[in-house]
Design an enzyme around this catalytic site. Structure first.
Site, PDB file in Angstrom:
ATOM      1  N   LYS A 177      -2.662 -20.774  11.278  1.00 10.56           N
ATOM      2  CA  LYS A 177      -3.115 -21.610  10.080  1.00 10.56           C
ATOM      3  C   LYS A 177      -1.767 -22.419   9.753  1.00 10.56           C
ATOM      4  O   LYS A 177      -2.023 -23.248   8.721  1.00 10.56           O
ATOM      5  CB  LYS A 177      -3.616 -20.844   9.065  1.00 10.56           C
ATOM      6  CG  LYS A 177      -4.897 -19.884   9.340  1.00 10.56           C
ATOM      7  CD  LYS A 177      -5.551 -19.143   8.487  1.00 10.56           C
ATOM      8  CE  LYS A 177      -6.621 -18.349   8.650  1.00 10.56           C
ATOM      9  NZ  LYS A 177      -7.317 -17.664   7.723  1.00 10.56           N
ATOM     10  N   ASP A 193     -10.017 -20.778   2.280  1.00  9.58           N
ATOM     11  CA  ASP A 193      -9.829 -19.228   2.155  1.00  9.58           C
ATOM     12  C   ASP A 193      -9.742 -18.710   0.596  1.00  9.58           C
ATOM     13  O   ASP A 193     -10.295 -17.854   0.339  1.00  9.58           O
ATOM     14  CB  ASP A 193      -8.626 -18.738   3.022  1.00  9.58           C
ATOM     15  CG  ASP A 193      -9.005 -18.749   4.717  1.00  9.58           C
ATOM     16  OD1 ASP A 193      -9.923 -18.385   4.912  1.00  9.58           O
ATOM     17  OD2 ASP A 193      -7.890 -18.863   5.447  1.00  9.58           O
ATOM     18  N   GLY A 214       0.375 -10.934   4.672  1.00  6.37           N
ATOM     19  CA  GLY A 214       0.014 -11.638   5.649  1.00  6.37           C
ATOM     20  C   GLY A 214      -0.471 -12.789   5.119  1.00  6.37           C
ATOM     21  O   GLY A 214      -0.552 -13.296   4.095  1.00  6.37           O
TER      22      GLY A 214
HETATM   23  P1  ATR Z   1      -4.006 -11.419   7.796  1.00  8.01           P
HETATM   24  O1  ATR Z   1      -3.345 -12.898   8.411  1.00  8.01           O
HETATM   25  O2  ATR Z   1      -5.208 -11.304   8.297  1.00  8.01           O
HETATM   26  O3  ATR Z   1      -3.459 -11.147   6.285  1.00  8.01           O
HETATM   27  P2  ATR Z   1      -1.462 -10.428   9.207  1.00  8.01           P
HETATM   28  O4  ATR Z   1      -0.942 -11.471   9.083  1.00  8.01           O
HETATM   29  O5  ATR Z   1      -1.587 -10.024  10.532  1.00  8.01           O
HETATM   30  O6  ATR Z   1      -3.039 -10.590   8.719  1.00  8.01           O
HETATM   31  O7  ATR Z   1      -1.021  -9.108   8.128  1.00  8.01           O
HETATM   32  C1  ATR Z   1      -1.353  -8.022   8.441  1.00  8.01           C
HETATM   33  C2  ATR Z   1      -0.863  -7.051   7.212  1.00  8.01           C
HETATM   34  O8  ATR Z   1      -1.313  -5.720   7.421  1.00  8.01           O
HETATM   35  C3  ATR Z   1       0.602  -7.060   7.049  1.00  8.01           C
HETATM   36  O9  ATR Z   1       0.824  -7.235   5.646  1.00  8.01           O
HETATM   37  C4  ATR Z   1       0.936  -5.711   7.716  1.00  8.01           C
HETATM   38  O10 ATR Z   1       2.107  -5.216   7.092  1.00  8.01           O
HETATM   39  P3  ATR Z   1       3.572  -5.639   7.688  1.00  8.01           P
HETATM   40  O11 ATR Z   1       3.734  -6.905   7.202  1.00  8.01           O
HETATM   41  O12 ATR Z   1       4.642  -4.398   7.473  1.00  8.01           O
HETATM   42  O13 ATR Z   1       3.517  -5.790   9.214  1.00  8.01           O
HETATM   43  C5  ATR Z   1      -0.186  -4.901   7.326  1.00  8.01           C
HETATM   44  N1  ATR Z   1      -0.506  -3.813   8.189  1.00  8.01           N
HETATM   45  C6  ATR Z   1      -0.854  -3.771   9.460  1.00  8.01           C
HETATM   46  N2  ATR Z   1      -0.841  -2.388  10.045  1.00  8.01           N
HETATM   47  C7  ATR Z   1      -0.167  -1.498   8.756  1.00  8.01           C
HETATM   48  C8  ATR Z   1      -0.108  -0.282   8.819  1.00  8.01           C
HETATM   49  N3  ATR Z   1      -0.415   0.661   9.666  1.00  8.01           N
HETATM   50  N4  ATR Z   1       0.508   0.196   7.592  1.00  8.01           N
HETATM   51  C9  ATR Z   1       0.436  -0.815   6.575  1.00  8.01           C
HETATM   52  N5  ATR Z   1       0.370  -1.967   6.611  1.00  8.01           N
HETATM   53  C10 ATR Z   1      -0.205  -2.561   7.573  1.00  8.01           C
END
Ligand code: ATR
Length: 291
Positions: A73, A110, A136
């Site tokens: 994106k 979005d 994210g």
């Molecule tokens: P998207 O584009 O769909 O928003 P992404 O960019 O992969 O997805 O973001 C995933 C989000 O989920 C992030 O905020 C991530 O936290 P980190 O920045 O610390 O990685 C969060 N996330 C994923 N697994 C997690 C977990 N087990 N506990 C807390 N947050 C989690």
């Protein structure tokens, strides 16, 4: 009769195999009797993205519209001929229009899709306190449109497991949008969900059965809308707990639906009537096998 091949639309990303967009968009093409088909275009890496985008410029390429999903994106931006002002502010593009001169135009549906779903839920954002989990791509779109609203929320409190990522995100958005209402907290308890009107989860936590509940269920209350952008499962642990506490709940299928309706509008200049939208929504709900 001269054979007219169908116009092609589709989604680029990695992975795309589980995308529900083909179901929804093909249902619309079929209902409108348009000679077009929506396909999946998995692109393994940046090199494949580059080749695909070069090919898109070719005169005989039958692709006229695309959705862009994770992880491209932002990576797509250098390939655009024009970018819509909102997408430029958000810093991410999820919809491409390719015109007859093969110029590529980028949009973001979005953020507006999220707002449309909130409108459907009769949730008025004016003066509201929002607690947001995650930093994210989805948060990027949501924070941007929330901060741009003329009569928007009073406060957005943001928690992310990796605080640094939240800081980078808010700083980046802050270069183009006034993010004065956003504050980042260190601890999940500091989200003050007890006092919030809207809790949004944009993290992937909740997709798997084994995923924990990130927040204290005791903080959930009946005056809260709990919005989980996850739609498979249909009811995450978070939403189940929210329901038990009599909070209003919503999963992300509505946001997916509205971003798709808006993408269709960019591609066709056609405002879909309620009947077609119903067909699209039904096809989405039928294909969302999340339990
Ligand atoms: P998207 O584009 O769909 O928003 P992404 O960019 O992969 O997805 O973001 C995933 C989000 O989920 C992030 O905020 C991530 O936290 P980190 O920045 O610390 O990685 C969060 N996330 C994923 N697994 C997690 C977990 N087990 N506990 C807390 N947050 C989690």
């Amino acid at each position: 009769m001269i054979y007219e091949p169908p116009a092609i639309y589709g989604i680029i990303g990695n992975p795309v195999a589980h995308s529900l967009s083909p179901v929804m968009q093909n249902a619309a093409f079929e209902a409108l009797e348009v000679n077009a088909v929506y396909k999946l275009f998995p692109l393994a890496d940046q090199e494949e993205l580059k080749l695909f985008m070069e090919d898109l410029k070719e005169d005989n390429n039958p692709i006229f519209g695309l959705n862009v999903t994770v992880p491209y994106k932002e990576a797509i931006l250098p390939f655009l001929d024009t970018i819509d002002p909102l997408a430029e502010k958000i810093g991410a593009v999820n919809t491409l229009v390719i015109d007859h001169k093969r110029k590529i135009h980028g949009f973001n549906t979005d953020g507006p899709g999220f707002l449309s779903h909130l409108t459907e839920l009769n949730f008025d954002l004016k003066g509201k306190r929002i607690a947001l989990l995650g930093a994210g791509g989805t948060t990027r779109a949501i924070i941007s449109v929330l901060c741009l609203l003329p009569q928007g929320p009073e406060r957005i409190t943001l928690y992310n497991r990796t605080r640094g990522k939240a800081e980078i995100l808010v700083n980046e958005i802050g270069k183009k949008i006034n993010t004065g209402i956003v504050s980042i907290v260190d601890e999940i308890e500091d989200l003050n969900i007890e006092l919030a009107d809207l809790l949004i989860n944009t993290t992937s936590v909740g997709m798997k059965d084994s995923d924990p509940l990130l927040i204290d269920p005791e903080s959930l209350h009946k005056d809260l809308l709990v919005y989980d952008v996850i739609y498979s499962p249909k009811e995450t642990k978070l939403l189940a707990q929210a329901r038990l506490k009599k909070a209003q709940t919503a999963n992300g299928l509505g946001m997916l639906f509205y971003q798709g309706v808006l993408a269709f509008w960019h591609w066709s200049d056609v405002e879909l009537d309620e009947g077609i939208k119903k067909i699209m929504r039904k096809s989405l709900e039928k294909s969302n096998h999340g339990s």
